[in-house]
Design a protein around this motif. Structure first.
Motif: not given
Length: 413
Positions: A126-128, A380-381, A410-411
């Motif tokens: 949720e952060r840029p 895996r990120l 980031v997902r």
């Protein structure tokens, strides 16, 4: 004039300006992997190689008491820490830490840290922009505090993480980083001593068998427990090196960015490859430049001597990049550790010798276990690596990617 009494220029200032290259550059001119010099005004002998590791860790040769400079004690280790002890006193204090190496304990710490990582990933998404070095420090601190039994209400994990990282970041340099490290240690020793006192007075409950409970009741002698300040020092000597794994997390991200082919094997959950990757990160990337001890008697190594009260140095960075040991030391190849476990006298990023009886870092197994697990999660990120300064300056001790390794988008996997 005796060989060890010939005058040599003091090389402390060049060390501060040359960083990790200071000792390897001098070793390069030596045919026998031994250098005689002066450091901190004292005669010094620097050695390298598996035989030299065994020579360095022989307590008949070297003592740690009085060997660690006060600026390092006042930042990295703390006054009265286990690192300053020798002989029976060292073994008695080390009994406090050895049970933490039990495989179940290491697994427990890894589970707490990976849970904290998984929680953090949702926030990162949720952060840029996220700086992995900074965020890994917070994750590791949260995990180790939960594992060690510290009450959540007694710990500000983000402040503690900043202070633990500052202690490591400022131990080997003068100037602002060193002053921040001193302030961080003083602040956290005061807080942890207060917590130890609260546990002893039963104002705070420490889980039975927890690190907090063990340290609060530990006795070096029959006369009583450690004083609260020394107990705080040793509690920080569990928390601080765990937070310091953030350096290796940033280095792992750097390696996966430079050599992305390693990502797939880690993503697949290949445990042996994750272990090999962890060892290669610790070998390839710079952390400790060297280790030192005070000579007990006159020592001679390959024809060079140092008198009693001098300094014996073990060239850690140089040995981990020694062509005779590694063949292609500046190639990042985890595969070198797939076919045989590392020889403890060859791979020495956290020192050498026997962790049970000597001065090798007892937390090395913890570092490897954490890095195995976090490297897989990092692989895996999903994220994007924006343009940034990813250089790793060898003049800075301890070094890291200049940007701290920033990521965007980031997902969670």
């Amino acid at each position: 004039m005796d060989a060890h009494r010939r005058p040599f220029m003091d090389r402390t200032l060049p060390l501060l300006t040359e960083g990790y290259a200071w000792l390897p550059d001098r070793m390069r001119d030596s045919a026998d992997s031994v250098v005689r010099t002066r450091l901190l005004g004292r005669p010094a002998l620097a050695v390298r190689g598996p035989d030299a590791v065994r020579f360095f860790y022989d307590e008949a040769h070297v003592h740690r008491h009085g060997a660690i400079p006060a600026p390092v004690l006042d930042t990295l280790f703390g006054q009265g820490a286990v690192h300053t002890l020798d002989g029976d006193a060292h073994r008695a204090r080390k009994e406090l830490f050895l049970p933490l190496l039990d495989p179940d304990r290491v697994t427990g710490l890894t589970e707490h840290v990976t849970a904290a990582w998984d929680e953090a990933v949702h926030d990162w998404s949720e952060r840029p922009r996220v700086v992995l070095f900074d965020e890994a420090g917070v994750v590791l601190t949260r995990g180790v505090c939960r594992w060690a039994g510290l009450p959540r209400e007694a710990v500000d994990a983000e402040q503690l993480a900043r202070d633990l990282i500052a202690m490591v970041d400022g131990f080997a340099t003068p100037g602002p980083r060193h002053l921040r490290a001193r302030r961080a240690r003083s602040r956290q020793e005061t807080r942890m001593a207060r917590l130890i006192g609260d546990v002893r007075s039963k104002a705070v409950a420490a889980p039975e068998g927890s690190v907090l409970e063990r340290i609060s009741r530990h006795r070096d002698t029959p006369t009583g427990p450690l004083d609260a300040r020394t107990a705080a020092v040793e509690l920080l000597n569990v928390l601080r090196p765990t937070a310091a794994v953030s350096w290796f997390v940033a280095f792992s991200a750097h390696a996966l960015h430079r050599w992305p082919a390693h990502r797939e094997r880690l993503r697949a959950g290949d445990g042996a490859y994750a272990t090999a990757f962890a060892h290669e990160v610790r070998r390839f990337y710079p952390f400790a430049p060297f280790l030192g001890g005070r000579t007990v008697t006159e020592l001679t190594w390959h024809g060079e001597s140092v008198p009693p009260g001098g300094i014996l140095l073990l060239d850690v960075y140089g040995q981990n990049h020694d062509e005779e040991l590694w063949g292609d030391p500046y190639a990042f190849r985890p595969e070198r550790f797939l076919h045989r476990p590392p020889d403890p006298d060859e791979l020495i990023p956290q020192g050498g010798g026997d962790p049970a009886t000597g001065h090798r870092c007892p937390g090395e197994r913890i570092t490897v276990g954490l890095l195995e697990a976090l490297a897989v999660r990092l692989a895996r990120l999903e994220y994007t690596v924006p343009e940034q300064d990813l250089r790793i300056p060898l003049r800075r001790i301890p070094t890291r990617p200049r940007s701290g390794f920033a990521v965007t988008g980031v997902r969670a996997p």
